[in-house]
Enzyme design. Structure first.
Site, short mmCIF file in Angstrom:
data_model
loop_
_atom_site.label_atom_id
_atom_site.label_comp_id
_atom_site.label_asym_id
_atom_site.label_seq_id
_atom_site.Cartn_x
_atom_site.Cartn_y
_atom_site.Cartn_z
N LEU A 1 29.98 28.42 -2.16
CA LEU A 1 28.74 27.95 -1.55
C LEU A 1 27.74 27.66 -2.66
CD1 LEU A 1 28.18 30.40 1.47
CD2 LEU A 1 28.84 27.99 1.58
N ASP A 2 27.02 26.53 -2.57
CA ASP A 2 25.97 26.23 -3.53
C ASP A 2 24.90 27.32 -3.49
OD1 ASP A 2 27.23 23.89 -4.28
OD2 ASP A 2 26.06 22.63 -2.91
#
Length: 330
Positions: A41-42
């Site tokens: 996930l960013d």
């Protein structure tokens, strides 16, 4: 070091953390090195981050390959260099008053199915041994090959919000997609299909590997639970790592074959009377017996015996009707 832990954690990743930050913190909390995450996930993205602990780390490849569900927000009217709300504005196209919800819904529906997507420059995809974000930070834009992804559903979940003064339209969405999908690029491509610049202004992963956002636990809470000696109460069984694969329940004879890594041939079981146990299925996978192998449309299946995951099988790359062990877990 605690090397006896085994299972899956449903971690709520907070904004500002990288996925690796979460893994590093958990290694300290749980006092074990055998930890890995099931899909990056960013930093600005929140939500479900599946974490494998102990022997379950052997199943990380299946966790990473699983489909994901996200909920977020698209803003139409300007684009950014990173395709999300964190980047500098690179293009502005004020939205006209005649953009309707039905036009947006129709455009979203055209992205459902197998589509081609070009990964963004600000991503970890490697080209010529170098990550794309490294090129981007050096001010370079290079050609990227399009990759096939699958969008199972892509729908608007809120009315459109007009900011007429700034010429912006914002709305919420929900998307169910395959591994490798860049949701921010999907937002950009959607806006482009409507004739405008756009970006993904918010994102949260709400489901992955059968794990749901409502059950996700923050790191601070996991640390409290670990200190109280109750970590086992939040560890999910390893089968959650293969929740995207069809489940095949084995008989005792078949289990004895699987545990020593023997291949299965569909023709060997067409006349067998099956008595495999299927009394419990926590992840609600569709269940099969070996007599059903011809019905499978996937390249792999998860083999269970007495409700325990024992192996993952894959289609033989050269022999029709033969399934060989991809990973034996007993």
């Amino acid at each position: 070091m605690n090397e006896n832990l085994n299972g899956i954690l449903n971690v709520y990743k907070e904004a500002g953390w990288t996925s690796f930050d979460v893994v590093a913190k958990l290694r300290c909390i749980l006092k074990t090195k055998k930890i890995g995450h099931g899909g990056t996930l960013d930093p600005s993205v929140t939500g479900v981050l599946p974490i494998a602990v102990g022997k379950s780390t052997r199943l990380l490849e299946y966790m990473e390959a699983a489909g994901k569900i996200y909920e977020g927000q698209v803003t139409i009217g300007f684009s950014t260099e990173t395709e999300d709300a964190d980047g500098a504005i690179v293009n502005q196209t004020p939205v006209k008053n005649n953009l309707t919800e039905s036009e947006i819904d129709s455009a979203m529906s055209r992205f459902v199915g197998k589509i081609k997507q070009i990964p963004p420059m600000y991503s970890a995809v490697k080209i010529n041994g170098k990550k794309l974000y490294e090129y981007a930070r050096a001010g370079q834009t290079i050609e990227r090959p399009a990759r096939e992804i699958t969008i199972k559903s892509f729908v608007r979940t809120s009315p459109i919000d007009w900011n007429k003064e700034e010429g912006l339209v914002t709305f919420s969405f929900k998307v169910e997609c395959s591994k490798g999908t860049y949701v921010r690029t999907l937002a950009v491509d959607l806006a482009d299909s409507l004739g405008y610049a756009g970006h993904m202004s918010k994102l949260q992963r709400t489901a992955s590997n059968g794990l749901l956002i409502k059950d996700a636990i923050k790191l601070s809470k996991i640390e409290e639970i670990q200190e109280s000696g109750k970590l086992s109460t939040i560890l999910y069984p390893a089968e959650y790592a293969v929740s995207d694969l069809p489940r095949v329940n084995l008989t005792t004879v078949q289990f004895d074959m699987a545990r020593v890594g023997k291949k299965f041939a569909q023709s060997d079981w067409t006349n067998e009377v099956e008595t495999a146990d299927s009394s419990v299925n926590k992840t609600k996978q569709q269940e099969y017996l070996l007599t059903d192998l011809s019905l499978l449309t996937t390249e792999k299946f998860a083999a269970f015996y007495n409700d325990k995951l024992v192996a993952v099988y894959m289609k033989h790359p050269e022999k029709e009707g033969i399934w060989k062990p991809n990973k034996v877990l007993v």
